[in-house]
Structure formats: structure tokens, C-alpha cells
Design an enzyme around this catalytic site. Structure first.
Site, PDB file in Angstrom:
ATOM      1  N   THR A 185       7.371  -0.154  89.288  1.00 46.11           N
ATOM      2  CA  THR A 185       8.325   0.737  88.635  1.00 46.11           C
ATOM      3  C   THR A 185       9.453   1.089  89.611  1.00 46.11           C
ATOM      4  O   THR A 185       9.216   1.189  90.809  1.00 46.11           O
ATOM      5  CB  THR A 185       7.545   2.006  88.241  1.00 46.11           C
ATOM      6  OG1 THR A 185       6.703   1.677  87.156  1.00 46.11           O
ATOM      7  CG2 THR A 185       8.441   3.161  87.855  1.00 46.11           C
ATOM      8  N   GLY A 215       3.939   5.937  79.635  1.00 44.24           N
ATOM      9  CA  GLY A 215       3.536   6.535  80.909  1.00 44.24           C
ATOM     10  C   GLY A 215       4.361   7.758  81.261  1.00 44.24           C
ATOM     11  O   GLY A 215       4.998   8.376  80.385  1.00 44.24           O
TER      12      GLY A 215
END
Ligand code: ASP
Length: 318
Positions: A185, A215
């Protein structure tokens, strides 16, 4: 230059490309990471040097990482159980606490630009699914077929996760022998020459995730947060734990209510809140004076920082 103006000129930016059990040894892969992180920092720093806002700077830095197949964002993001890419992103500015977030986008080339379009719209803070992609199109952002995001390495990674019956974090060594293929990420935080903070995060989530799983990255206060009274934060790691800890907001609130500095507040959030819940990962945080904290409880975190002096630093391991 007055003391106040000097203070204001101290712009700075920090970025991350994911935290995890990153193994040493693959020097070529390491160099590729370092080069791309440095390019992202340079893009952000150049815009800050030119007087751009922190929102512009972090957007530019994140676009570089979204366009790179190395990271789990945009092109090269991880695949869900069905073999599709679903993208989450958020952007927040600290002056008025304007925020934009998107979840489960499947066609938008640069999710961070979509998060920005949402932030700048008068009505929305968060859009999800087809509505988010349609909003991208209506905002004249580039859209692509889902196959644009796919890479061979992500297909291999998914096949392996399905065979093992797990949903590993992108950079999770315990669950995968493909350590050198673990890319994370991405996120950025910055303070500009006007003393305004911004934070942004962009991700494909976790490999083999259930479709529709969202998420922490696009959840304001969990994976992304900015408030000029305290700090700007972007996180990476097991998203479910970060959501339960509301970790980015915890860092900001500790500064605001307890008077802690950004370093102490960020370390508390990782070492006490996250670790206590059994979560793994890290965060980057910056305050209005350009002080940067980058704590993590994993073996490494792709990260970098740059500031008004022109200094650019990139790190992977502890
Ligand atoms: N935090 C991201 C998520 O859970 C994953 C990551 O940081 O790599 O979606």
C-alpha cells in the site's frame, strides 16, 4: 525573513510503500524500490518547492507509486479471490479537514485523483463501487478496464494464496515465500509552505480478499487523517486492526489532547494500540513544523522523506 516566514518555508513530505516482513538480499529489487520511492518524493518535493499545496504534493507523489507495478496501488495492485482488482483510497487536508475517500473502485486509473475529486466536490466524503468509478468518469479522470491493473506476479501471488487458503498482507513473509514480490500500500503526508497539512493513502487491499472487503486506507481516522492542529497520518498494515484502533485519529488526538509531540504520539499508536490488539504494520506522520515520525512493528517499511533543504532519504529496513 521573519521567524514566522522561516517557519512557514519549512515544507516537508514523507511517503510509504507498505510495511511488512521484508527480506534483505535482493539488491536489484531493492534498488528498484529505492529509485521509485525517490522519484515519488522528488515529484512531491518539486511541487512543494514551486509553492504548491500539500494536497498537490502528496497527490503527485502517490500517482508515481500508483503508476508503478512495484506497489500495491493502481497498476500492479493485489487481486481479490475472484481475480479482480478493487481499489481503495483517501485524501484529507488539515486546514478545514476536508476529506475524500473511495472504496472498491475497479476502473479508475489513479484512485488518489478520484479521492481528491470526491474531496473537492461540495457534497460527498465517500463513494464506493460503480458509483465511485462513474464519478471518476464524470470528473474527466482516466478510466481503464480492470485488466490494466493486473500483473503476472499478482496472478501468481493469488494462486498461491488460494492454494494455502489464506489472505496474506502484501508484504507478509510468514505466509509467502515470494518475499521479494511483496509490495505494499502507498501513502504520503506533507506540510506546505503555508503550514497546511495533508495525508493520502491508496491500496488494492490484501491478496485473496473477499470481494467487497474494505480496509483501513479509505477510512478517515483509521488509515488516513489530517488536522492542522496536530498532524497528518497515513498507515499501512493489517487494515482490520487499524480500523478497530482508529489509529490515525489516535495519533492526532494524543497530540491535541495530551500535548504529545508527533514522534511520541505515533510510537504510542503503533507500540501500544496496534501491537496490543495483535496488529502489524506502520504509519507515517508529520506535524506543522515538518517533524516526521515513521514507526512500524514489522521487519521493514518502504519509506522516505524529503524537505525544504532538498534532502531526500529512502529507507526499507529498521
Ligand atoms: N492497510 C491495507 C489494507 O488493509 C493493506 C496494506 O497496508 O498493505 O487494505
Amino acid at each position: 525573513m521573519t521567524a514566522d516566514a522561516k517557519q512557514r518555508a519549512k515544507f516537508a513530505i514523507a511517503i510509504h510503500g507498505g510495511a511488512g516482513a521484508i527480506t534483505r538480499g535482493n539488491l536489484n529489487a531493492e534498488r528498484e524500490y529505492r529509485d521509485t520511492l525517490a522519484s515519488a518524493l522528488r515529484a512531491g518535493l518539486d511541487s512543494l518547492c514551486g509553492g504548491a499545496t500539500s494536497v498537490d504534493a502528496i497527490t503527485q507523489a502517490i500517482v508515481v507509486m500508483e503508476d508503478s507495478p512495484l506497489f500495491n496501488a493502481g497498476h500492479g495492485a493485489v487481486l481479490n479471490h475472484e481475480g479482480n482488482v478493487e481499489l481503495d483510497a483517501a485524501l484529507m487536508e488539515g486546514r478545514e479537514r476536508g476529506a475524500g475517500a473511495i472504496a472498491q473502485a475497479t476502473r479508475t486509473k489513479n484512485p488518489i485523483l478520484l479521492a481528491r475529486a470526491v474531496m473537492e466536490s461540495p457534497t460527498h466524503v465517500m463513494l464506493a463501487g460503480p458509483g465511485a468509478d462513474d464519478f471518476a468518469q464524470a470528473s474527466n479522470l482516466t478510466t481503464m478496464p480492470n485488466s490494466y491493473f493486473h500483473t503476472e506476479r499478482r496472478r501468481r501471488q493469488l494462486a498461491q494464496a488460494i492454494a494455502r487458503g489464506n489472505s496474506p498482507l502484501d508484504h507478509d513473509r510468514e505466509n509467502s515465500p515470494l518475499d521479494h514480490d511483496r509490495y505494499g500500500t502507498v501513502g504520503a503526508v506533507a506540510v506546505d509552505s503555508h503550514g497546511n497539512l495533508a495525508a493520502g493513502t491508496s491500496t488494492g487491499g490484501i491478496t485473496n480478499k473477499h470481494y467487497g472487503r474494505v480496509g483501513d486506507s479509505p477510512i478517515i481516522g483509521a488509515g488516513t487523517y489530517a488536522d492542522n492542529r496536530s498532524c497528518a497520518v497515513s498507515t499501512t498494515g493489517q487494515g482490520e486492526h487499524f480500523i478497530r484502533c482508529v489509529i490515525a485519529h489516535v495519533v492526532a488526538q494524543r497530540m491535541l489532547l495530551l500535548g504529545e509531540g508527533v514522534t511520541r504520539a505515533a510510537e504510542h499508536a503503533i507500540n501500544d494500540e496496534l501491537t496490543t490488539l495483535g496488529g502489524r504494520g506502520g504509519l507515517i506522520a508529520i506535524d506543522v513544523a515538518g517533524v516526521i515520525a515513521m514507526p512500524f512493528n514489522t521487519a521493514g517499511m518502504y519509506r522516505g522523506r524529503a524537505d525544504h533543504t532538498g534532502r531526500i532519504e529512502v529507507d526499507i529496513f529498521e
